[in-house]
Enzyme design. Structure first.
Site, mmCIF file in Angstrom:
data_model
loop_
_atom_site.group_PDB
_atom_site.id
_atom_site.type_symbol
_atom_site.label_atom_id
_atom_site.label_comp_id
_atom_site.label_asym_id
_atom_site.label_seq_id
_atom_site.Cartn_x
_atom_site.Cartn_y
_atom_site.Cartn_z
ATOM 1 C CG ASP A 93 136.794 60.403 61.059
ATOM 2 O OD1 ASP A 93 137.586 60.424 62.010
ATOM 3 O OD2 ASP A 93 137.401 60.889 60.003
ATOM 4 C CB SER A 94 135.586 55.158 63.453
ATOM 5 O OG SER A 94 136.075 54.768 62.240
ATOM 6 C CG PHE A 97 138.770 56.830 54.893
ATOM 7 C CD1 PHE A 97 138.429 55.883 53.942
ATOM 8 C CD2 PHE A 97 139.834 57.970 54.883
ATOM 9 C CE1 PHE A 97 138.638 56.508 52.637
ATOM 10 C CE2 PHE A 97 139.925 58.582 53.483
ATOM 11 C CZ PHE A 97 139.635 57.656 52.420
ATOM 12 N N GLY A 217 132.193 53.996 52.229
ATOM 13 C CA GLY A 217 132.844 53.526 51.235
ATOM 14 C C GLY A 217 132.439 53.706 49.738
ATOM 15 C CB CYS A 305 129.412 84.700 45.935
ATOM 16 S SG CYS A 305 129.748 84.025 47.512
ATOM 17 C CB CYS A 310 132.245 87.381 46.768
ATOM 18 S SG CYS A 310 132.839 85.891 46.061
ATOM 19 C CG HIS A 336 134.231 81.732 47.161
ATOM 20 N ND1 HIS A 336 133.098 82.879 46.876
ATOM 21 C CD2 HIS A 336 134.103 80.900 46.066
ATOM 22 C CE1 HIS A 336 132.376 82.211 46.026
ATOM 23 N NE2 HIS A 336 133.207 81.060 45.388
#
Length: 377
Positions: A93-94, A97, A217, A305, A310, A336
Site C-alpha cells: 500500500d502507499s 492510510f 475509504g 475444514c 483442524c 485456520h
C-alpha cells in the site's frame, strides 16, 4: 505492462467475474483474498505455511517498512521478495492510510504530509514522490498511489477537497514511478460516502490509464449496506479490462458481496487480528475458542475444514494454549482463519464458474448465521 488482467468468465447469475492476474512473480486467480504481512511477515506464519494454504499474493505496508527497517536496507537485500523469502506476488500500500490513522500530529499540505513516527516521535515527511521512491525500492509487483483516506463520517466539502488532492497526487505518482516495466501502479478511488464524488474520482483517475484501480475509504466504520451502495455506483465506472481492488475488507460476507459487485482483490488484517484473541471463522459461524465451553471439547475448530489446524488439533488443546499464553495457539487459530478465507475464495471462484454465486451466497449466509450484513462477520 507489469501486470495484465485476463477475464475468464462472468457469472450469469450474479455478474461476478472470474479472472487471472498475470504478474512478474506468478498468476493470481481472482477474486482473491490477500493476507496482510504488515512488517514483511504475516503474523505468526512462515512463507512455507502460506504457500501450503495456497496464498497467491500477500500485502506489505509501506509506512511501517519505511520507518523500520528502512527501504534502503530492503533494496540492498534484493527487494521484499528476497528479504522475506517470498517468491510469489506482493502488493504494497502507499502508506497514506497509516499516516492519517496512526499519527496524531500531522499536517497535510499540497506537497505531502508532515507527521511524527509512532515509534520514536521523529518528524518525517511523506509525499507522492517519496511513496514512489520507497515502493520502487521495496520492489513489489503491485504498488499503490499515495492518497488521503478521509474518515467516516466526513462533510461533503472536506471529502471533495481531499479526493481532488488525491487525484493530483496520483498524477504526481505516475510521473515519479521509476519501474513501470516490472511494477504496476494502481490508483485509489476515494469520495467518502458521496456517490457523485465517487463518480468524479473514478472518472478523473481512469482518464490517467493506470494498470489497475483500488477503491479506498470504505470499511472505515460505515454500515455495510452503505459500503455496498458505494461499490454499486463506483465499480461500473472502472475499466473492465483491469483489476479492481477493494481495500481493507476481509469479512466473509463482504468478500462474497464484493465479488458479486465485480471486485477482484481484497485484503484485511481481520483474520489474523481476531485469531490473536482466540476468535475463529468456521462454516457454522464465529467461534471464540478461548471460551470456557470449549475447555473439554475434543473436536476440531470446524468439522468441515481440512486445514492443518483442524486435521491435527482439538478445540480443547487450542483453548489450553491460548489460556496459557503459548504462541503456538495463536499460530493455530491464525492458520485456520487464513485457510478459511482462502478456501472461501476458492469456493466463490468455483461458484462463478458454475453460474451459481447467488445460490452459494444464500446457502453460506444461512449456515454462517449472517442475516443482517450490517452486523459484520
Amino acid at each position: 505492462m507489469a501486470v495484465k488482467y485476463e477475464l475468464i468468465k462472468v457469472c450469469k447469475q450474479s455478474g461476478a467475474r472470474l479472472g487471472r492476474l498475470h504478474t512478474p512473480h506468478g498468476i493470481i486467480e481472482t477474486p482473491t483474498f490477500m493476507p496482510v504481512g504488515t512488517q514483511a511477515t504475516v503474523k505468526t506464519m512462515s512463507p512455507e505455511e502460506l504457500k501450503a494454504m495456497d496464498a497467491q499474493i500477500i500485502l506489505s505496508n509501506t509506512y511501517h517498512l519505511f520507518l523500520r527497517p528502512g527501504h534502503d536496507l530492503i533494496r540492498r537485500a534484493g527487494g521484499l521478495h528476497r528479504f522475506m523469502n517470498w517468491d510469489r506476488p506482493i502488493l504494497t500500500d502507499s502508506g497514506g492510510f497509516q499516516v492519517f490513522s496512526l499519527s496524531e500530529m500531522r499536517k497535510i499540505t499540497e506537497e505531502g504530509v508532515q507527521f511524527r513516527s509512532h515509534l520514536n516521535g521523529d518528524k518525517l515527511f511523506l509525499s507522492p514522490e517519496k511513496a514512489m521512491e520507497v515502493q520502487n525500492a521495496l520492489g513489489p509487483d503491485i504498488m499503490m498511489a499515495f492518497d488521503e483516506c478521509p474518515p467516516y463520517p466526513a462533510d461533503y466539502e472536506y471529502v471533495k477537497n481531499s479526493l481532488e488532492r488525491t487525484t493530483r497526487w496520483a498524477e504526481r505518482c505516475l510521473k515519479a514511478h521509476a519501474r513501470p516495466h516490472d511494477q504496476a501502479l494502481f490508483a485509489i478511488v476515494q469520495g467518502g460516502m458521496y456517490e457523485d464524488l465517487r463518480r468524479q474520482s473514478a472518472l478523473d483517475l481512469t482518464s490517467m490509464d493506470f494498470p489497475g484501480y483500488a477503491i479506498g475509504g470504505l470499511s472505515v466504520g460505515e454500515p455495510k449496506h452503505l459500503m455496498f451502495e458505494m461499490l454499486e455506483s463506483t465499480v461500473p465506472l472502472l475499466p473492465s479490462g483491469k483489476p479492481r481492488y477493494l481495500m481493507g475488507v476481509g469479512s466473509p460476507d463482504a468478500l462474497i458481496e464484493g465479488s458479486i459487485r465485480g471486485i477482484d482483490m481484497f485484503d484485511c488484517v481481520l483474520p489474523t487480528r481476531i485469531a490473536r484473541n482466540g476468535t475463529t471463522m468456521t462454516s457454522g459461524g464465529r467461534l471464540v475458542v478461548r471460551n470456557a465451553q470449549f475447555a473439554e471439547d475434543l473436536g476440531p475448530l470446524d468439522p468441515e475444514c481440512s486445514c492443518y489446524t483442524c486435521r491435527n488439533y482439538s478445540r480443547a488443546y487450542i483453548r489450553h494454549l491460548i489460556k496459557a499464553d503459548e504462541t503456538f495457539g495463536l499460530r493455530l487459530t491464525t492458520y485456520h482463519n487464513l485457510h478459511f478465507l482462502l478456501q472461501l475464495m476458492r469456493d466463490v471462484r468455483q461458484a462463478i464458474m458454475e453460474d451459481r454465486l447467488l445460490d452459494f451466497r444464500d446457502t453460506f449466509f444461512a449456515k454462517y448465521g449472517l442475516h443482517d450484513n450490517d452486523k459484520g462477520f
